[in-house]
Design a protein around this motif. Structure first.
Motif, PDB file in Angstrom:
ATOM      1  N   LEU A  90      -4.942  17.660  28.298  1.00 42.32           N
ATOM      2  CA  LEU A  90      -5.904  16.810  28.997  1.00 42.32           C
ATOM      3  C   LEU A  90      -7.152  16.625  28.130  1.00 42.32           C
ATOM      4  N   ASN A  91      -7.683  15.433  28.151  1.00 42.30           N
ATOM      5  CA  ASN A  91      -8.945  15.185  27.462  1.00 42.30           C
ATOM      6  C   ASN A  91     -10.092  15.824  28.244  1.00 42.30           C
ATOM      7  N   ASP A  92     -11.109  16.276  27.537  1.00 37.59           N
ATOM      8  CA  ASP A  92     -12.283  16.834  28.194  1.00 37.59           C
ATOM      9  C   ASP A  92     -12.975  15.754  29.021  1.00 37.59           C
ATOM     10  N   ASN A  93     -13.424  16.156  30.214  1.00 35.77           N
ATOM     11  CA  ASN A  93     -14.066  15.200  31.111  1.00 35.77           C
ATOM     12  C   ASN A  93     -15.264  15.865  31.773  1.00 35.77           C
ATOM     13  N   GLY A  94     -16.381  15.881  31.080  1.00 27.57           N
ATOM     14  CA  GLY A  94     -17.580  16.516  31.605  1.00 27.57           C
ATOM     15  C   GLY A  94     -17.566  18.017  31.359  1.00 27.57           C
ATOM     16  N   PRO A  95     -18.663  18.678  31.665  1.00 25.17           N
ATOM     17  CA  PRO A  95     -18.785  20.111  31.376  1.00 25.17           C
ATOM     18  C   PRO A  95     -17.866  20.993  32.200  1.00 25.17           C
ATOM     19  N   GLU A  96     -17.428  20.522  33.369  1.00 28.57           N
ATOM     20  CA  GLU A  96     -16.605  21.356  34.243  1.00 28.57           C
ATOM     21  C   GLU A  96     -15.115  21.156  34.024  1.00 28.57           C
ATOM     22  N   HIS A  97     -14.732  20.187  33.230  1.00 21.59           N
ATOM     23  CA  HIS A  97     -13.312  19.930  32.994  1.00 21.59           C
ATOM     24  C   HIS A  97     -13.058  19.841  31.494  1.00 21.59           C
ATOM     25  N   ARG A  98     -13.080  20.996  30.853  1.00 23.53           N
ATOM     26  CA  ARG A  98     -12.868  21.092  29.425  1.00 23.53           C
ATOM     27  C   ARG A  98     -11.744  22.082  29.137  1.00 23.53           C
ATOM     28  N   ASN A  99     -11.075  21.843  28.015  1.00 19.90           N
ATOM     29  CA  ASN A  99     -10.034  22.761  27.534  1.00 19.90           C
ATOM     30  C   ASN A  99      -8.878  22.887  28.527  1.00 19.90           C
ATOM     31  N   GLY A 100      -8.458  21.746  29.053  1.00 17.17           N
ATOM     32  CA  GLY A 100      -7.415  21.756  30.077  1.00 17.17           C
ATOM     33  C   GLY A 100      -6.104  21.153  29.632  1.00 17.17           C
ATOM     34  N   TRP A 101      -5.067  21.444  30.398  1.00 16.01           N
ATOM     35  CA  TRP A 101      -3.756  20.846  30.182  1.00 16.01           C
ATOM     36  C   TRP A 101      -2.959  20.892  31.480  1.00 16.01           C
ATOM     37  N   LEU A 102      -1.911  20.103  31.552  1.00 21.54           N
ATOM     38  CA  LEU A 102      -1.038  20.065  32.715  1.00 21.54           C
ATOM     39  C   LEU A 102       0.159  20.967  32.494  1.00 21.54           C
ATOM     40  N   VAL A 112      -4.612  23.263  34.523  1.00 14.25           N
ATOM     41  CA  VAL A 112      -5.300  24.532  34.286  1.00 14.25           C
ATOM     42  C   VAL A 112      -6.301  24.335  33.153  1.00 14.25           C
ATOM     43  N   TYR A 113      -7.325  25.214  33.128  1.00 17.91           N
ATOM     44  CA  TYR A 113      -8.367  25.114  32.117  1.00 17.91           C
ATOM     45  C   TYR A 113      -8.642  26.492  31.529  1.00 17.91           C
ATOM     46  N   ALA A 114      -8.783  26.539  30.214  1.00 18.24           N
ATOM     47  CA  ALA A 114      -9.135  27.772  29.518  1.00 18.24           C
ATOM     48  C   ALA A 114     -10.639  27.805  29.266  1.00 18.24           C
ATOM     49  N   ALA A 115     -11.150  28.990  28.905  1.00 21.41           N
ATOM     50  CA  ALA A 115     -12.589  29.134  28.673  1.00 21.41           C
ATOM     51  C   ALA A 115     -13.033  28.472  27.374  1.00 21.41           C
ATOM     52  N   THR A 116     -12.146  28.420  26.379  1.00 22.37           N
ATOM     53  CA  THR A 116     -12.510  27.852  25.085  1.00 22.37           C
ATOM     54  C   THR A 116     -11.379  26.974  24.555  1.00 22.37           C
ATOM     55  N   ALA A 117     -11.705  26.150  23.577  1.00 22.60           N
ATOM     56  CA  ALA A 117     -10.692  25.303  22.948  1.00 22.60           C
ATOM     57  C   ALA A 117      -9.658  26.148  22.215  1.00 22.60           C
ATOM     58  N   THR A 118     -10.083  27.259  21.628  1.00 19.37           N
ATOM     59  CA  THR A 118      -9.150  28.141  20.923  1.00 19.37           C
ATOM     60  C   THR A 118      -8.135  28.736  21.878  1.00 19.37           C
ATOM     61  N   GLU A 119      -8.602  29.180  23.031  1.00 17.91           N
ATOM     62  CA  GLU A 119      -7.694  29.737  24.021  1.00 17.91           C
ATOM     63  C   GLU A 119      -6.697  28.693  24.500  1.00 17.91           C
ATOM     64  N   MET A 124      -1.187  26.964  24.895  1.00 21.73           N
ATOM     65  CA  MET A 124      -0.201  25.882  24.833  1.00 21.73           C
ATOM     66  C   MET A 124       0.851  26.156  23.758  1.00 21.73           C
ATOM     67  N   ALA A 125       0.416  26.670  22.606  1.00 24.15           N
ATOM     68  CA  ALA A 125       1.353  26.932  21.518  1.00 24.15           C
ATOM     69  C   ALA A 125       2.357  28.008  21.898  1.00 24.15           C
ATOM     70  N   HIS A 126       1.891  29.077  22.518  1.00 24.04           N
ATOM     71  CA  HIS A 126       2.790  30.169  22.876  1.00 24.04           C
ATOM     72  C   HIS A 126       3.737  29.782  24.012  1.00 24.04           C
ATOM     73  N   ILE A 127       3.224  29.050  24.995  1.00 23.38           N
ATOM     74  CA  ILE A 127       4.108  28.588  26.068  1.00 23.38           C
ATOM     75  C   ILE A 127       5.181  27.664  25.507  1.00 23.38           C
ATOM     76  N   ASN A 128       4.767  26.704  24.695  1.00 18.40           N
ATOM     77  CA  ASN A 128       5.739  25.770  24.114  1.00 18.40           C
ATOM     78  C   ASN A 128       6.784  26.484  23.260  1.00 18.40           C
TER      79      ASN A 128
END
Length: 287
Positions: A90-102, A112-119, A124-128
């Motif tokens: 998911l693209n970041d959308n404001g401060p409350e919706h960052r680092n997310g994916w479906l 779901v959303y993680a605390a950081t872009a690294t996380e 995503m890499a490990h799940i995939n």
């Protein structure tokens, strides 16, 4: 790296600890060949509001639950077979919706959303990788049908079908199980059969009902129109539950200062700061 951990004592202890944290309300997780790859806290976009969820990635399943007491007690256990999972960033959308994916599956899909872009990248890499390894071993194909992601309640003040009815304590919100939009009662008075989600007819909006009806008449697709939700008095007689499926019995982190506070930009109190995974401790590579 994961294969050599299958029969290790460390892996058995980790899985036993997860089982004990869920207690009698959870299902047994220790099965031959299963490895706990990583764990951590993600913010799950629920129907009412974002909520922290403890997530465990195994080599064959994804498990998540409500946080009752950080690292000690969880409830409302959900188990998702990884063979059914497909991820979409998911693209970041404001401060409350960052680092997310479906996380998309045939029966349920959510953000779901993680605390950081690294996380986010590591999750995503490990799940995939786990999904791909499973599919390679089984020879199965990835699922090509996924449930719709529900639009959060607060994202719709009026019916997303008729665009007229305004939601309030009398005009309740309902969700179409096919498209995920928020609709009013009259605009969701029909049901359709969605075999990948349930054996029972599910609530849908009028647009999806018409779409499925047309496809059924033309002999296309596996979805079929079903019954009207309203009885002869006009009352909504639906048995399907519009409530957030993992809200019951749980306690929001905000109501307990000893629990993990998780949303984008907040600190992970009373935890190993921003250590969302065990894979570093297990020696697994970071992506």
């Amino acid at each position: 790296m994961v294969d050599r951990l299958v029969n290790s004592e460390a892996n058995a202890r980790r899985i036993a600890l997860v089982e004990s944290c869920f207690g009698a309300s959870g299902q047994p997780l220790a099965v031959p060949g299963r490895v706990l790859v990583g764990e951590g806290v993600l913010t799950k976009m629920c129907r009412k509001k974002p909520k922290p969820r403890q997530v465990f990635l195994f080599n064959d399943i994804l498990v998540y639950g409500n946080i009752v007491m950080s690292k000690k007690k969880y409830n409302q256990q959900h188990i998702i077979p990884l063979e059914e999972v497909q991820l979409s960033s998911l693209n970041d959308n404001g401060p409350e919706h960052r680092n997310g994916w479906l996380i998309k599956t045939p029966t349920k899909s959510f953000a779901v959303y993680a605390a950081t872009a690294t996380e986010k990248t590591e999750w995503m890499a490990h799940i995939n990788k786990c999904v791909q390894d499973l599919l390679n071993k089984s020879g199965k194909k990835a699922a090509d049908t996924h449930a719709a992601v529900w639009v959060p309640d607060d994202a719709a003040t009026t019916c997303q079908h008729c665009q007229r009815v305004q939601f309030n304590v009398i005009q309740r919100r309902h969700h179409c199980r096919k498209c995920g939009r928020v609709v009013c009662g009259p605009c969701s008075s029909k049901k359709i059969l969605l075999p990948h989600q349930s054996s029972k007819p599910l609530r849908c909006c009028l647009a999806c009902y018409d779409e499925v009806s047309a496809a059924s008449k033309a002999g296309h697709g596996v979805n079929r129109p079903a019954t009207d939700l309203r009885d002869t008095t006009g009352n909504d007689n639906s048995s399907d539950d519009d409530s957030d499926d993992d809200a019951a019995g749980g306690e929001d982190a905000a109501s307990n200062p000893q629990m993990l506070q998780v949303s984008t930009g907040t600190t992970l109190s009373n935890w190993s700061t921003r250590r969302m995974s065990n894979w570093r401790q297990l020696g697994l590579p970071a992506f």
